[in-house]
Enzyme design. Structure first.
Site, PDB file in Angstrom:
ATOM      1  N   GLY A 248      43.560   8.268 -56.217  1.00  0.00           N
ATOM      2  CA  GLY A 248      44.988   8.532 -56.267  1.00  0.00           C
ATOM      3  C   GLY A 248      45.763   7.231 -56.304  1.00  0.00           C
TER       4      GLY A 248
ATOM      5  N   CYS B 136      42.200   2.791 -49.011  1.00  0.00           N
ATOM      6  CA  CYS B 136      43.438   2.668 -49.785  1.00  0.00           C
ATOM      7  C   CYS B 136      43.317   1.501 -50.748  1.00  0.00           C
ATOM      8  CB  CYS B 136      44.616   2.433 -48.829  1.00  0.00           C
ATOM      9  SG  CYS B 136      46.186   2.200 -49.688  1.00  0.00           S
ATOM     10  N   LEU B 137      43.738   1.701 -51.993  1.00  0.00           N
ATOM     11  CA  LEU B 137      43.670   0.617 -52.983  1.00  0.00           C
ATOM     12  C   LEU B 137      44.492  -0.594 -52.559  1.00  0.00           C
ATOM     13  CD1 LEU B 137      44.027   2.641 -56.306  1.00  0.00           C
ATOM     14  CD2 LEU B 137      41.934   1.635 -55.352  1.00  0.00           C
TER      15      LEU B 137
ATOM     16  N   GLN C  83      52.844   1.587 -55.393  1.00  0.00           N
ATOM     17  CA  GLN C  83      51.688   0.686 -55.442  1.00  0.00           C
ATOM     18  C   GLN C  83      51.667  -0.149 -56.715  1.00  0.00           C
ATOM     19  OE1 GLN C  83      48.731   3.891 -54.277  1.00  0.00           O
ATOM     20  NE2 GLN C  83      47.838   2.132 -53.228  1.00  0.00           N
TER      21      GLN C  83
ATOM     22  N   HIS D 240      48.071  11.161 -47.903  1.00  0.00           N
ATOM     23  CA  HIS D 240      48.033   9.699 -48.037  1.00  0.00           C
ATOM     24  C   HIS D 240      49.073   9.222 -49.062  1.00  0.00           C
ATOM     25  CE1 HIS D 240      45.650   5.817 -48.152  1.00  0.00           C
ATOM     26  NE2 HIS D 240      46.319   5.734 -49.288  1.00  0.00           N
ATOM     27  N   GLU D 241      49.153   9.923 -50.201  1.00  0.00           N
ATOM     28  CA  GLU D 241      50.085   9.472 -51.245  1.00  0.00           C
ATOM     29  C   GLU D 241      51.542   9.705 -50.825  1.00  0.00           C
ATOM     30  OE1 GLU D 241      48.639   7.640 -53.238  1.00  0.00           O
ATOM     31  OE2 GLU D 241      46.601   8.430 -53.140  1.00  0.00           O
TER      32      GLU D 241
ATOM     33  N   HIS E 232      52.574   6.919 -48.763  1.00  0.00           N
ATOM     34  CA  HIS E 232      52.972   5.754 -49.578  1.00  0.00           C
ATOM     35  C   HIS E 232      54.433   5.878 -50.007  1.00  0.00           C
ATOM     36  CE1 HIS E 232      49.515   3.202 -50.151  1.00  0.00           C
ATOM     37  NE2 HIS E 232      48.736   4.192 -50.562  1.00  0.00           N
TER      38      HIS E 232
END
Ligand code: NI
Length: 187
Positions: A61, A103-104, A66, A145-146, A149
């Site tokens: 995702g 997480c990226l 990001q 999670h998204e 963000h």
């Protein structure tokens, strides 16, 4: 920062720009993103860029902030093809589930975090239609999670104080930009 990349869009002859994924410490990750008010063609281009960036980074995702875009949009692919959700909100959550979350924007690190197991998400698709999706386990975790963000919250903010301190110390001692992508999915 890493330079912009160019990647061939899957199944097409066009090339789509990818963006470097913003890393922990970048102030854009701490800010609340704004609702999308105008559904127009530019969102198609943004979604394509986000898909390519997500696939290149090997993430399940990716949230728009990001890549530095402060709008409430995220993309995901948990193995059934790419999807984009605009102005997402959780309208229901139940149960508890432990997941080793990555997480990226915090590469190379995973943390066991407890969150609701099942959620119901509402949002808008790229076609402008309203969506309602009930999700379980990994997809439910990804949605939570998204949306975090989009609210300027990172998974580090979901840790117990002691674990958060240890994680921040570990991050200070390394250069995140040079950390190899860890095994295991990142959201
Ligand atoms: Ni993330």
């Amino acid at each position: 920062e890493r330079p912009f990349g160019l990647k061939k869009a899957a199944g097409t002859l066009r090339f789509v720009a990818t963006h470097p994924v913003r890393l922990f410490g970048d102030p854009v990750l701490k800010q609340r993103s704004r609702e999308v008010e105008d559904l127009n063609g530019s969102l198609v281009g943004l979604a394509e860029t986000m898909y390519e960036t997500m696939y290149e980074a090997i993430g399940l995702g990716l949230a728009a902030p990001q890549i530095g875009v402060q709008r409430r949009i995220f993309t995901y692919d948990v193995g059934e093809g790419p999807h984009v959700i605009i102005n997402p909100e959780l309208v229901d959550a139940s149960g508890e589930w432990v997941y080793n979350e990555g997480c990226l924007s915090v590469p190379g690190m995973h943390f066991e975090i407890v969150r609701p197991k099942v959620v119901t998400l509402r949002g808008i698709g790229l076609d402008g239609n309203d969506l309602e999706i009930e999700a379980d386990e990994v997809l439910a975790r990804l949605f939570q999670h998204e949306i975090d963000h989009l609210d300027g919250v990172l998974l580090l903010d979901r840790l117990e104080p002691d674990e958060r301190k240890r994680a921040l110390r570990a991050i200070r001692e390394q250069d995140l930009a040079t950390v190899p992508r860890s095994a295991g999915p990142a959201l």
